[in-house]
Design a protein around this motif. Structure first.
Motif, mmCIF file in Angstrom:
data_model
loop_
_atom_site.group_PDB
_atom_site.id
_atom_site.type_symbol
_atom_site.label_atom_id
_atom_site.label_comp_id
_atom_site.label_asym_id
_atom_site.label_seq_id
_atom_site.Cartn_x
_atom_site.Cartn_y
_atom_site.Cartn_z
ATOM 1 N N ILE A 153 6.964 1.546 27.065
ATOM 2 C CA ILE A 153 7.210 0.768 25.846
ATOM 3 C C ILE A 153 8.161 -0.366 26.212
ATOM 4 N N PHE A 154 7.818 -1.581 25.798
ATOM 5 C CA PHE A 154 8.764 -2.664 26.061
ATOM 6 C C PHE A 154 9.293 -3.295 24.789
ATOM 7 N N HIS A 155 8.717 -2.995 23.639
ATOM 8 C CA HIS A 155 9.239 -3.541 22.385
ATOM 9 C C HIS A 155 8.699 -2.737 21.215
ATOM 10 N N ALA A 156 9.547 -2.553 20.217
ATOM 11 C CA ALA A 156 9.109 -1.886 18.992
ATOM 12 C C ALA A 156 9.760 -2.578 17.803
ATOM 13 N N ARG A 157 9.003 -2.647 16.727
ATOM 14 C CA ARG A 157 9.508 -3.205 15.474
ATOM 15 C C ARG A 157 9.246 -2.178 14.378
ATOM 16 N N LEU A 158 10.313 -1.777 13.719
ATOM 17 C CA LEU A 158 10.195 -0.848 12.611
ATOM 18 C C LEU A 158 10.296 -1.627 11.314
ATOM 19 N N THR A 159 9.426 -1.324 10.381
ATOM 20 C CA THR A 159 9.511 -1.886 9.038
ATOM 21 C C THR A 159 9.767 -0.725 8.097
ATOM 22 N N LEU A 160 10.889 -0.794 7.401
ATOM 23 C CA LEU A 160 11.290 0.272 6.487
ATOM 24 C C LEU A 160 11.374 -0.279 5.077
ATOM 25 N N ALA A 161 10.717 0.411 4.154
ATOM 26 C CA ALA A 161 10.738 0.008 2.750
ATOM 27 C C ALA A 161 11.910 0.672 2.036
ATOM 28 N N LEU A 162 12.484 -0.055 1.108
ATOM 29 C CA LEU A 162 13.585 0.469 0.306
ATOM 30 C C LEU A 162 13.082 1.171 -0.947
ATOM 31 N N ARG A 163 11.806 0.890 -1.295
ATOM 32 C CA ARG A 163 11.198 1.460 -2.499
ATOM 33 C C ARG A 163 9.813 2.002 -2.169
ATOM 34 N N THR A 164 9.339 2.892 -3.013
ATOM 35 C CA THR A 164 7.979 3.395 -2.882
ATOM 36 C C THR A 164 7.000 2.282 -3.267
ATOM 37 N N TYR A 165 5.734 2.533 -3.020
ATOM 38 C CA TYR A 165 4.669 1.601 -3.410
ATOM 39 C C TYR A 165 4.728 1.284 -4.903
ATOM 40 N N GLU A 166 5.125 2.274 -5.693
ATOM 41 C CA GLU A 166 5.214 2.096 -7.143
ATOM 42 C C GLU A 166 6.485 1.359 -7.571
ATOM 43 N N MET A 191 0.855 -1.185 0.000
ATOM 44 C CA MET A 191 0.000 0.000 0.000
ATOM 45 C C MET A 191 0.889 1.232 0.000
ATOM 46 N N ASP A 192 0.296 2.406 -0.129
ATOM 47 C CA ASP A 192 1.064 3.641 -0.249
ATOM 48 C C ASP A 192 1.625 4.084 1.103
ATOM 49 N N ARG A 193 2.760 3.516 1.477
ATOM 50 C CA ARG A 193 3.489 3.897 2.690
ATOM 51 C C ARG A 193 4.929 3.455 2.526
ATOM 52 N N SER A 194 5.818 4.010 3.352
ATOM 53 C CA SER A 194 7.238 3.658 3.265
ATOM 54 C C SER A 194 7.805 3.161 4.580
ATOM 55 N N GLY A 195 7.034 3.284 5.660
ATOM 56 C CA GLY A 195 7.504 2.830 6.961
ATOM 57 C C GLY A 195 6.347 2.518 7.878
ATOM 58 N N GLN A 196 6.652 1.735 8.897
ATOM 59 C CA GLN A 196 5.645 1.373 9.890
ATOM 60 C C GLN A 196 6.342 1.060 11.202
ATOM 61 N N ALA A 197 5.745 1.497 12.293
ATOM 62 C CA ALA A 197 6.246 1.180 13.633
ATOM 63 C C ALA A 197 5.156 0.422 14.375
ATOM 64 N N ASP A 198 5.506 -0.755 14.846
ATOM 65 C CA ASP A 198 4.607 -1.535 15.692
ATOM 66 C C ASP A 198 5.194 -1.505 17.092
ATOM 67 N N VAL A 199 4.491 -0.824 17.994
ATOM 68 C CA VAL A 199 4.998 -0.597 19.345
ATOM 69 C C VAL A 199 4.126 -1.352 20.335
ATOM 70 N N GLN A 200 4.784 -2.054 21.256
ATOM 71 C CA GLN A 200 4.071 -2.776 22.306
ATOM 72 C C GLN A 200 4.344 -2.089 23.634
ATOM 73 N N TRP A 201 3.272 -1.878 24.381
ATOM 74 C CA TRP A 201 3.328 -1.150 25.648
ATOM 75 C C TRP A 201 2.931 -2.083 26.782
ATOM 76 N N VAL A 202 3.461 -1.856 27.967
ATOM 77 C CA VAL A 202 2.975 -2.552 29.152
ATOM 78 C C VAL A 202 1.827 -1.727 29.729
ATOM 79 N N ALA A 203 1.073 -2.316 30.640
ATOM 80 C CA ALA A 203 -0.144 -1.685 31.151
ATOM 81 C C ALA A 203 0.105 -0.305 31.753
ATOM 82 N N ASP A 204 1.278 -0.080 32.356
ATOM 83 C CA ASP A 204 1.517 1.221 32.991
ATOM 84 C C ASP A 204 1.967 2.301 32.005
ATOM 85 N N GLY A 205 2.063 1.961 30.723
ATOM 86 C CA GLY A 205 2.381 2.952 29.715
ATOM 87 C C GLY A 205 3.809 2.938 29.206
#
Length: 139
Positions: A63-76, A47-61
């Motif tokens: 952050i305990f883990h994050a996964r970044l997905t970075l694209a090398l090319r545009t959607y096109e 889809m039309d995006r170049s990056g994404q961050a998936d962040v996991q939080w513990v109940a008290d707020g």
């Protein structure tokens, strides 16, 4: 594919996160088991995006883990120019440390960022976020 240039641009984005002086330090490791932040590289998103961050939080707020997905090319399928890749990487690192989207197009945290430079507003938001105690601020 992934190049040393992409790795350098990512390191620079992570350094911008460290420059906020929030007590965050990024260390590159060969074995990612147990890492707090993982970076996943893909050729392009379906889809039309170049990056994404998936962040996991513990109940008290916290952050305990994050996964970044970075694209090398545009959607096109066009290779991302260095300035665009740097902007996306910095934006996603911002999410990984807890920053939300901004409504100001001059900010790196604007949803469709065009800059890799943290604005004064980005910096203020990060300082404010990290000055608050962990947990709910409601009485």
């Amino acid at each position: 594919g992934l190049t040393d240039r992409h790795r350098r641009l990512l390191r620079e984005a992570l350094a911008r996160g460290e420059e906020l002086r929030l007590g965050i330090r990024f260390v590159f490791v060969a074995d990612t088991l147990g890492s707090d932040l993982l970076v996943h590289w893909i050729e392009r998103f379906p889809m039309d995006r170049s990056g994404q961050a998936d962040v996991q939080w513990v109940a008290d707020g916290r952050i305990f883990h994050a996964r970044l997905t970075l694209a090398l090319r545009t959607y096109e399928g066009v290779p991302l120019p260095d300035h665009a890749f740097a902007a996306v990487a910095t934006h996603e690192v911002g999410h990984a440390i807890g920053l939300p989207h901004s409504g100001d197009p001059q900010d790196v945290m604007y949803p469709t960022t065009r800059t890799a430079q943290l604005s004064a507003r980005d910096r203020s938001t990060a300082r404010l976020l990290y000055s608050l105690p962990v947990g709910s601020i409601r009485p």
